[in-house]
Scaffold this motif. Structure first.
Motif, PDB file in Angstrom:
ATOM      1  N   GLN A   1       0.919  -1.376  -0.012  1.00 36.68           N
ATOM      2  CA  GLN A   1      -0.245  -0.189  -0.163  1.00 36.68           C
ATOM      3  C   GLN A   1       0.960   1.414   0.042  1.00 36.68           C
ATOM      4  O   GLN A   1       1.802   1.374   1.020  1.00 36.68           O
ATOM      5  N   SER A   2       0.750   2.104  -1.201  1.00 36.75           N
ATOM      6  CA  SER A   2       1.479   3.413  -1.240  1.00 36.75           C
ATOM      7  C   SER A   2       0.799   4.579  -0.644  1.00 36.75           C
ATOM      8  O   SER A   2      -0.543   4.470  -0.510  1.00 36.75           O
ATOM      9  N   VAL A   3       1.676   5.680  -0.414  1.00 33.28           N
ATOM     10  CA  VAL A   3       1.113   6.852  -0.025  1.00 33.28           C
ATOM     11  C   VAL A   3       1.697   7.992  -0.967  1.00 33.28           C
ATOM     12  O   VAL A   3       2.639   8.040  -1.170  1.00 33.28           O
ATOM     13  N   THR A   4       0.513   8.900  -1.600  1.00 39.32           N
ATOM     14  CA  THR A   4       1.010   9.800  -2.546  1.00 39.32           C
ATOM     15  C   THR A   4       1.044  11.148  -1.678  1.00 39.32           C
ATOM     16  O   THR A   4       0.143  11.354  -0.929  1.00 39.32           O
ATOM     17  N   LEU A   5       2.458  11.877  -1.772  1.00 45.59           N
ATOM     18  CA  LEU A   5       2.657  13.057  -1.100  1.00 45.59           C
ATOM     19  C   LEU A   5       2.885  14.313  -1.838  1.00 45.59           C
ATOM     20  O   LEU A   5       3.454  13.731  -3.041  1.00 45.59           O
ATOM     21  N   PRO A   6       2.686  15.514  -1.553  1.00 45.23           N
ATOM     22  CA  PRO A   6       2.997  16.677  -2.234  1.00 45.23           C
ATOM     23  C   PRO A   6       4.587  16.521  -2.437  1.00 45.23           C
ATOM     24  O   PRO A   6       5.193  16.214  -1.424  1.00 45.23           O
TER      25      PRO A   6
END
Length: 233
Positions: free
Chosen positions: A199-204
């Motif tokens: 599971q990935s997390v997208t960040l600015p």
């Protein structure tokens, strides 16, 4: 007169012999008959089968001591499963690995003037309510105007660390500054996947807005393992 006496004597002898013979023919009083029955034979019966009243078998009694052999696992038998480790812990009782859902991820620009490369530091904070472990390299992808660019591992040694509840660990992302004067490759986002997770997390993206265009093969973006960067870096 003598003839009658002889006839009477003969008759008396005959009667006595007759009486003796009748007494000898009565059951249970015959002379020479055994007074006790012969002992039963303990040998094998005809055909090799054991005699009904032969010696007792050496086989264990049906209700004898229980065997030490493990219970069979065939039909009708249920094997006892090993005890499972408590949730949130390893089989040895230590902290479990940190999952994506256990962590809050943020990215901050940590470029220092004069460094040969720019730096972004990613923080992974444990908010799970329990301690957990993080080790190895995260998966890092930069979203760019030219497509997805995957970061390469720096090759630094991996150390397993425990992240206490409410505490954080960090790793760094290094990339070349765009000093060509052109627009370069524009960076639009950052995708981070914690170690051993899917599971990935997208960040600015907090760093410089672009990468230089280069003909060099491979990715110019590199990452360190968990714990390779500190809060002040």
């Amino acid at each position: 007169m003598r003839v009658h006496k002889l006839a009477f004597a003969t008759l008396a002898v005959t009667a006595a012999l007759s009486l003796t013979a009748c007494q000898n023919d009565e059951p249970g009083t015959a002379q020479g008959a055994p007074t006790t029955a012969p002992a039963a034979t303990t040998g094998a019966a005809p055909g090799g089968a054991p005699a009904p009243n032969g010696p007792a078998s050496n086989a264990p009694a049906p209700n004898g001591p229980a065997s030490n052999a493990p219970a069979p696992s065939g039909p009708g038998k249920t094997a006892t499963p090993p005890a499972a480790a408590p949730a949130g812990s390893t089989a040895a009782g230590g902290p479990a690995k940190c999952r994506t859902a256990d962590l809050t991820l943020t990215a901050t620009d940590h470029t220092i003037t004069g460094d040969p490369a720019n730096t972004v530091v990613v923080e992974l904070k444990n908010h799970s309510g329990k301690d957990c472990t993080l080790s190895g390299y995260a998966g890092v992808d930069l979203k760019t105007s030219a497509g997805t660019l995957s970061a390469k591992r720096s090759g630094e040694p991996v150390v397993t660390g425990t992240v206490k509840n409410g505490k954080s660990t960090y790793f760094g992302i290094t990339y070349p500054a765009n000093t060509t004067g052109g627009s370069g490759v524009r960076i639009t986002g950052l995708v981070v996947t914690p170690p051993d997770e899917t599971q990935s997390v997208t960040l600015p993206w907090p760093g410089a807005g672009s990468l230089p265009v280069t003909d060099t093969a491979g990715s110019p973006v590199k990452i360190g393992p968990m714990g390779s960067a500190g809060q002040g870096e």
